[in-house]
Design a protein around this motif. Structure first.
Motif, short mmCIF file in Angstrom:
data_model
loop_
_atom_site.label_atom_id
_atom_site.label_comp_id
_atom_site.label_asym_id
_atom_site.label_seq_id
_atom_site.Cartn_x
_atom_site.Cartn_y
_atom_site.Cartn_z
N PHE A 24 -68.83 44.82 -13.34
CA PHE A 24 -67.62 44.61 -12.79
C PHE A 24 -66.92 45.75 -13.61
CE2 PHE A 24 -68.57 40.44 -12.70
CZ PHE A 24 -67.50 39.05 -11.90
N VAL A 25 -66.29 46.29 -13.21
CA VAL A 25 -64.69 47.56 -13.84
C VAL A 25 -64.33 47.24 -14.81
CG1 VAL A 25 -64.53 49.78 -13.78
CG2 VAL A 25 -66.06 49.47 -12.06
N GLY A 26 -64.11 47.60 -15.80
CA GLY A 26 -63.11 47.42 -16.58
C GLY A 26 -61.94 47.61 -17.19
N GLN A 27 -61.61 47.92 -18.56
CA GLN A 27 -60.47 49.33 -18.92
C GLN A 27 -61.12 50.24 -18.99
OE1 GLN A 27 -58.35 46.99 -21.50
NE2 GLN A 27 -59.86 47.42 -23.52
N LYS A 28 -62.18 50.52 -19.56
CA LYS A 28 -63.33 51.43 -19.68
C LYS A 28 -63.36 52.53 -18.41
CE LYS A 28 -64.16 50.02 -24.21
NZ LYS A 28 -65.49 49.18 -24.94
N GLY A 29 -63.48 51.76 -17.27
CA GLY A 29 -64.04 52.70 -15.96
C GLY A 29 -65.25 53.22 -16.74
N PHE A 30 -65.49 54.10 -15.96
CA PHE A 30 -66.59 54.61 -16.24
C PHE A 30 -67.47 54.70 -17.15
CE2 PHE A 30 -70.43 57.43 -14.89
CZ PHE A 30 -70.96 57.16 -13.47
N SER A 31 -68.18 53.95 -17.99
CA SER A 31 -68.67 54.15 -19.00
C SER A 31 -70.63 53.65 -19.17
CB SER A 31 -68.41 52.56 -19.78
OG SER A 31 -68.38 51.17 -19.18
N PRO A 32 -70.85 53.80 -20.62
CA PRO A 32 -72.34 54.02 -20.01
C PRO A 32 -72.52 52.19 -20.03
CG PRO A 32 -71.32 54.90 -22.01
CD PRO A 32 -70.15 54.41 -21.89
N ALA A 33 -71.90 51.54 -20.32
CA ALA A 33 -71.71 50.04 -20.08
C ALA A 33 -71.77 49.51 -18.47
CB ALA A 33 -71.03 48.84 -20.23
N LEU A 34 -71.35 50.34 -17.56
CA LEU A 34 -71.37 50.58 -16.20
C LEU A 34 -72.48 50.91 -15.28
CD1 LEU A 34 -69.40 49.72 -13.53
CD2 LEU A 34 -68.81 51.88 -13.72
N VAL A 35 -72.43 52.02 -16.59
CA VAL A 35 -74.07 53.20 -15.41
C VAL A 35 -74.99 52.19 -15.99
CG1 VAL A 35 -75.73 54.66 -15.98
CG2 VAL A 35 -73.10 54.82 -16.48
N LYS A 36 -75.25 51.14 -16.99
CA LYS A 36 -76.52 50.37 -17.09
C LYS A 36 -77.04 49.74 -15.64
CE LYS A 36 -79.28 48.10 -21.00
NZ LYS A 36 -79.01 46.25 -20.94
N ALA A 37 -75.07 48.57 -16.35
CA ALA A 37 -75.18 47.79 -14.95
C ALA A 37 -75.18 47.77 -13.78
CB ALA A 37 -73.74 47.10 -15.13
N MET A 38 -74.64 49.10 -13.31
CA MET A 38 -75.07 49.16 -11.58
C MET A 38 -76.58 49.94 -11.39
SD MET A 38 -72.56 49.19 -9.91
CE MET A 38 -73.04 51.14 -8.63
N ASN A 39 -77.35 50.71 -12.54
CA ASN A 39 -78.72 51.20 -12.41
C ASN A 39 -79.40 49.15 -12.66
OD1 ASN A 39 -80.38 53.18 -11.37
ND2 ASN A 39 -80.42 53.97 -13.56
#
Length: 105
Positions: A24-39
């Motif tokens: 899920f992409v929240g208000q922070k957009g392309f963030s380190p959390a998104l990078v970790k989750a996507m990978n």
């Protein structure tokens, strides 16, 4: 990564139809959390759905999609509403779950 052909994208969209979003992409957009989750999700599933929770504008979503494709060497195979489908082939042939169809020569 080689670009997917239309019939391969259609095949992948069919496989993803019954899946629920795992990233899920929240208000922070392309963030380190998104990078970790996507990978982690791409390594484990190969084919994932991503849901945009806070980004509703088409231009904002396209910017994030471009960043994701570049950062993870994956390809978006489809998008419906606020949900995008991404595919990245597993690097280890032994762990591949999805075998893309090939056109006969």
């Amino acid at each position: 990564m080689t670009l997917l052909q239309g019939f391969q994208k259609q095949f992948l969209r069919g496989l993803a139809h019954g899946q629920k979003p795992v990233v899920f992409v929240g208000q922070k957009g392309f963030s380190p959390a998104l990078v970790k989750a996507m990978n982690e999700a791409l390594d484990h599933h190969e084919l994932i759905k991503l849901k945009f929770v806070d980004f509703k504008e088409k231009e904002q979503k396209q910017t994030i999609i471009d960043q994701i494709q570049k950062a993870f060497s994956c390809e978006m195979v489809g998008m419906v509403g606020h949900i995008a489908i991404f595919y990245r082939e597993q690097a280890d042939p032994e762990k591949r779950k999805i075998h893309l169809p090939r056109r006969p020569a």
